[in-house]
Design a protein around this motif. Structure first.
Motif, PDB file in Angstrom:
ATOM      1  N   PRO A 198       0.794  -1.231   0.000  1.00 42.99           N
ATOM      2  CA  PRO A 198       0.000   0.000   0.000  1.00 42.99           C
ATOM      3  C   PRO A 198       0.825   1.279   0.000  1.00 42.99           C
ATOM      4  CG  PRO A 198      -0.041  -1.012   2.175  1.00 42.99           C
ATOM      5  CD  PRO A 198       0.592  -2.009   1.246  1.00 42.99           C
ATOM      6  N   GLY A 199       2.109   1.164   0.241  1.00 42.31           N
ATOM      7  CA  GLY A 199       2.961   2.347   0.190  1.00 42.31           C
ATOM      8  C   GLY A 199       3.280   2.786  -1.230  1.00 42.31           C
ATOM      9  N   ILE A 200       2.867   1.989  -2.216  1.00 42.23           N
ATOM     10  CA  ILE A 200       3.092   2.317  -3.620  1.00 42.23           C
ATOM     11  C   ILE A 200       1.788   2.851  -4.192  1.00 42.23           C
ATOM     12  CG2 ILE A 200       3.707   1.432  -5.899  1.00 42.23           C
ATOM     13  CD1 ILE A 200       5.408  -0.684  -4.477  1.00 42.23           C
ATOM     14  N   GLY A 201       1.793   4.127  -4.539  1.00 39.53           N
ATOM     15  CA  GLY A 201       0.571   4.758  -5.015  1.00 39.53           C
ATOM     16  C   GLY A 201       0.620   5.156  -6.473  1.00 39.53           C
ATOM     17  N   ALA A 202      -0.291   6.051  -6.835  1.00 43.59           N
ATOM     18  CA  ALA A 202      -0.472   6.434  -8.232  1.00 43.59           C
ATOM     19  C   ALA A 202       0.751   7.122  -8.824  1.00 43.59           C
ATOM     20  CB  ALA A 202      -1.697   7.337  -8.356  1.00 43.59           C
ATOM     21  N   GLU A 203       1.501   7.862  -8.003  1.00 38.54           N
ATOM     22  CA  GLU A 203       2.662   8.573  -8.549  1.00 38.54           C
ATOM     23  C   GLU A 203       3.722   7.607  -9.067  1.00 38.54           C
ATOM     24  OE1 GLU A 203       3.530  12.588  -6.333  1.00 38.54           O
ATOM     25  OE2 GLU A 203       2.870  11.107  -4.866  1.00 38.54           O
ATOM     26  N   ALA A 204       3.989   6.548  -8.309  1.00 36.45           N
ATOM     27  CA  ALA A 204       4.962   5.552  -8.765  1.00 36.45           C
ATOM     28  C   ALA A 204       4.428   4.817  -9.997  1.00 36.45           C
ATOM     29  CB  ALA A 204       5.271   4.562  -7.647  1.00 36.45           C
ATOM     30  N   GLU A 228      13.427   5.512 -10.650  1.00 41.23           N
ATOM     31  CA  GLU A 228      13.543   5.784  -9.218  1.00 41.23           C
ATOM     32  C   GLU A 228      12.232   6.354  -8.672  1.00 41.23           C
ATOM     33  OE1 GLU A 228      14.834   5.505  -5.610  1.00 41.23           O
ATOM     34  OE2 GLU A 228      16.095   4.859  -7.289  1.00 41.23           O
ATOM     35  N   CYS A 229      11.725   5.719  -7.598  1.00 41.38           N
ATOM     36  CA  CYS A 229      10.439   6.123  -7.024  1.00 41.38           C
ATOM     37  C   CYS A 229      10.502   6.310  -5.516  1.00 41.38           C
ATOM     38  CB  CYS A 229       9.374   5.070  -7.350  1.00 41.38           C
ATOM     39  SG  CYS A 229       8.914   4.976  -9.102  1.00 41.38           S
ATOM     40  N   SER A 230      11.690   6.265  -4.940  1.00 45.79           N
ATOM     41  CA  SER A 230      11.788   6.321  -3.483  1.00 45.79           C
ATOM     42  C   SER A 230      11.328   7.654  -2.904  1.00 45.79           C
ATOM     43  CB  SER A 230      13.226   6.032  -3.032  1.00 45.79           C
ATOM     44  OG  SER A 230      14.124   6.952  -3.605  1.00 45.79           O
ATOM     45  N   ASP A 231      11.242   8.678  -3.739  1.00 45.76           N
ATOM     46  CA  ASP A 231      10.782   9.981  -3.252  1.00 45.76           C
ATOM     47  C   ASP A 231       9.253  10.089  -3.232  1.00 45.76           C
ATOM     48  OD1 ASP A 231      10.945   9.878  -6.100  1.00 45.76           O
ATOM     49  OD2 ASP A 231      10.723  12.059  -6.194  1.00 45.76           O
ATOM     50  N   VAL A 232       8.555   9.124  -3.860  1.00 45.57           N
ATOM     51  CA  VAL A 232       7.092   9.202  -3.909  1.00 45.57           C
ATOM     52  C   VAL A 232       6.406   7.942  -3.391  1.00 45.57           C
ATOM     53  CG1 VAL A 232       7.061  10.843  -5.823  1.00 45.57           C
ATOM     54  CG2 VAL A 232       7.007   8.378  -6.320  1.00 45.57           C
ATOM     55  N   ALA A 233       7.177   6.911  -3.046  1.00 51.09           N
ATOM     56  CA  ALA A 233       6.561   5.648  -2.627  1.00 51.09           C
ATOM     57  C   ALA A 233       7.465   4.905  -1.655  1.00 51.09           C
ATOM     58  CB  ALA A 233       6.271   4.770  -3.846  1.00 51.09           C
ATOM     59  N   GLU A 234       6.864   3.970  -0.923  1.00 51.48           N
ATOM     60  CA  GLU A 234       7.593   3.078  -0.023  1.00 51.48           C
ATOM     61  C   GLU A 234       7.254   1.642  -0.414  1.00 51.48           C
ATOM     62  OE1 GLU A 234       7.969   4.523   4.273  1.00 51.48           O
ATOM     63  OE2 GLU A 234       6.049   5.369   3.630  1.00 51.48           O
ATOM     64  N   ALA A 235       8.286   0.821  -0.529  1.00 50.58           N
ATOM     65  CA  ALA A 235       8.103  -0.517  -1.105  1.00 50.58           C
ATOM     66  C   ALA A 235       7.999  -1.634  -0.070  1.00 50.58           C
ATOM     67  CB  ALA A 235       9.241  -0.811  -2.070  1.00 50.58           C
ATOM     68  N   TYR A 236       7.458  -1.345   1.101  1.00 48.33           N
ATOM     69  CA  TYR A 236       7.310  -2.408   2.101  1.00 48.33           C
ATOM     70  C   TYR A 236       6.174  -3.356   1.693  1.00 48.33           C
ATOM     71  CZ  TYR A 236       3.590   0.774   3.631  1.00 48.33           C
ATOM     72  OH  TYR A 236       2.495   1.592   3.658  1.00 48.33           O
ATOM     73  N   ASP A 237       6.254  -4.606   2.193  1.00 46.80           N
ATOM     74  CA  ASP A 237       5.215  -5.616   1.974  1.00 46.80           C
ATOM     75  C   ASP A 237       4.463  -5.841   3.282  1.00 46.80           C
ATOM     76  OD1 ASP A 237       6.065  -6.409  -0.740  1.00 46.80           O
ATOM     77  OD2 ASP A 237       7.808  -7.241   0.285  1.00 46.80           O
ATOM     78  N   ILE A 238       3.213  -6.234   3.165  1.00 50.47           N
ATOM     79  CA  ILE A 238       2.451  -6.678   4.333  1.00 50.47           C
ATOM     80  C   ILE A 238       2.483  -8.203   4.328  1.00 50.47           C
ATOM     81  CG2 ILE A 238       0.259  -6.563   5.574  1.00 50.47           C
ATOM     82  CD1 ILE A 238       1.568  -3.848   5.194  1.00 50.47           C
ATOM     83  N   ASP A 239       3.484  -8.760   4.983  1.00 50.77           N
ATOM     84  CA  ASP A 239       3.676 -10.210   4.974  1.00 50.77           C
ATOM     85  C   ASP A 239       3.435 -10.864   6.327  1.00 50.77           C
ATOM     86  OD1 ASP A 239       4.274 -10.654   2.294  1.00 50.77           O
ATOM     87  OD2 ASP A 239       6.403 -10.239   2.563  1.00 50.77           O
ATOM     88  N   THR A 240       3.790 -10.172   7.405  1.00 55.75           N
ATOM     89  CA  THR A 240       3.694 -10.745   8.742  1.00 55.75           C
ATOM     90  C   THR A 240       2.865  -9.837   9.643  1.00 55.75           C
ATOM     91  OG1 THR A 240       5.649  -9.605   9.607  1.00 55.75           O
ATOM     92  CG2 THR A 240       6.027 -11.679   8.435  1.00 55.75           C
ATOM     93  N   SER A 241       2.549 -10.340  10.839  1.00 52.45           N
ATOM     94  CA  SER A 241       1.751  -9.540  11.772  1.00 52.45           C
ATOM     95  C   SER A 241       2.472  -8.248  12.150  1.00 52.45           C
ATOM     96  CB  SER A 241       1.433 -10.363  13.025  1.00 52.45           C
ATOM     97  OG  SER A 241       2.628 -10.820  13.646  1.00 52.45           O
ATOM     98  N   GLN A 242       3.808  -8.275  12.163  1.00 47.72           N
ATOM     99  CA  GLN A 242       4.557  -7.058  12.474  1.00 47.72           C
ATOM    100  C   GLN A 242       4.361  -5.987  11.394  1.00 47.72           C
ATOM    101  OE1 GLN A 242       5.940 -10.176  12.730  1.00 47.72           O
ATOM    102  NE2 GLN A 242       5.756 -10.181  14.969  1.00 47.72           N
TER     103      GLN A 242
END
Length: 209
Positions: free
Chosen positions: A121-127, A189-203
């Motif tokens: 969800p950290g990756i949005g329309a801008e990326a 490069e999209c690090s200025d407009v998005a974050e590439a984390y995954d929702i994989d674990t409860s943490q």
């Protein structure tokens, strides 16, 4: 940056049809069997947020591959305007959903597929828009990068779909194909407009709002 990429397009690539493909079949095994498409973020299922990113990023038509709890996803999420494919073999891994998504597009006149994962969800329309603008031809291969590391979304020109699908097995998706063709990939490069984390674990659920 986006404007410069648009100016650099060759003649004939001004208005490509870039379809959005959302892979949303996962059962959330490491989340206690909670289907990722139904995880709530800002009051709505993740699948809706991802589809909005594809739509607002300029992709169309939109295709979503469902699997785990597909009937519940259809009942609870707004999938209006999307073609839905249900993957009966979703437990085999992401590769099977990618194959189905590309197969569904093969009957369309799309020039490329831009693939997004439902659990980012950290990756949005801008990326999405940036990677979409990396299209040059039906042989295009492009991906978002974060600090120089390749990530999602990924764009596949239509002339590459058959070979990508042939190698999409298990949870690897297109990784093997991308490794073999790394020299052909345009990294955006999209690090200025998005974050590439995954929702994989409860943490990882801490990222959801």
């Amino acid at each position: 940056m986006v404007e410069d990429m648009a100016k650099d397009r060759p003649h004939g690539a001004e208005n490509p049809k870039v379809a959005g493909v959302l892979l949303a079949a996962g059962g959330g095994r490491r989340l206690g069997g909670r289907p990722k498409a139904l995880l709530e973020h800002r009051g709505r299922p993740l699948v809706e947020h991802a589809l909005r990113s594809l739509r607002n990023g300029g992709c169309g038509p939109l295709h979503v591959a469902l699997g785990a709890a597909a009937d519940e996803v259809r009942a609870r999420a707004d999938l209006t305007g999307c073609a839905v494919t249900v993957n009966p073999g979703w437990e085999e891994g992401m590769g099977s959903s990618l194959r189905l998504g590309l197969a569904a597009l093969s009957a369309t006149d799309a020039d490329a597929a831009l693939v997004l994962l439902v659990d980012q969800p950290g990756i949005g329309a801008e990326a999405v828009a940036r990677v979409r603008l990396a299209y040059r031809s039906r042989l295009s291969l492009a991906a978002a990068s974060y600090g120089g590391e390749r990530g999602h979304p990924v764009l596949f020109g239509a002339d590459r779909w058959r070979d990508i699908a042939a190698g999409a097995v298990g949870d690897q998706g297109a990784r093997a194909y991308l490794r073999e063709h790394r020299d052909a990939i345009t990294l955006v490069e999209c690090s200025d407009v998005a974050e590439a984390y995954d929702i994989d674990t409860s943490q990882d659920l801490r990222h959801l709002e």
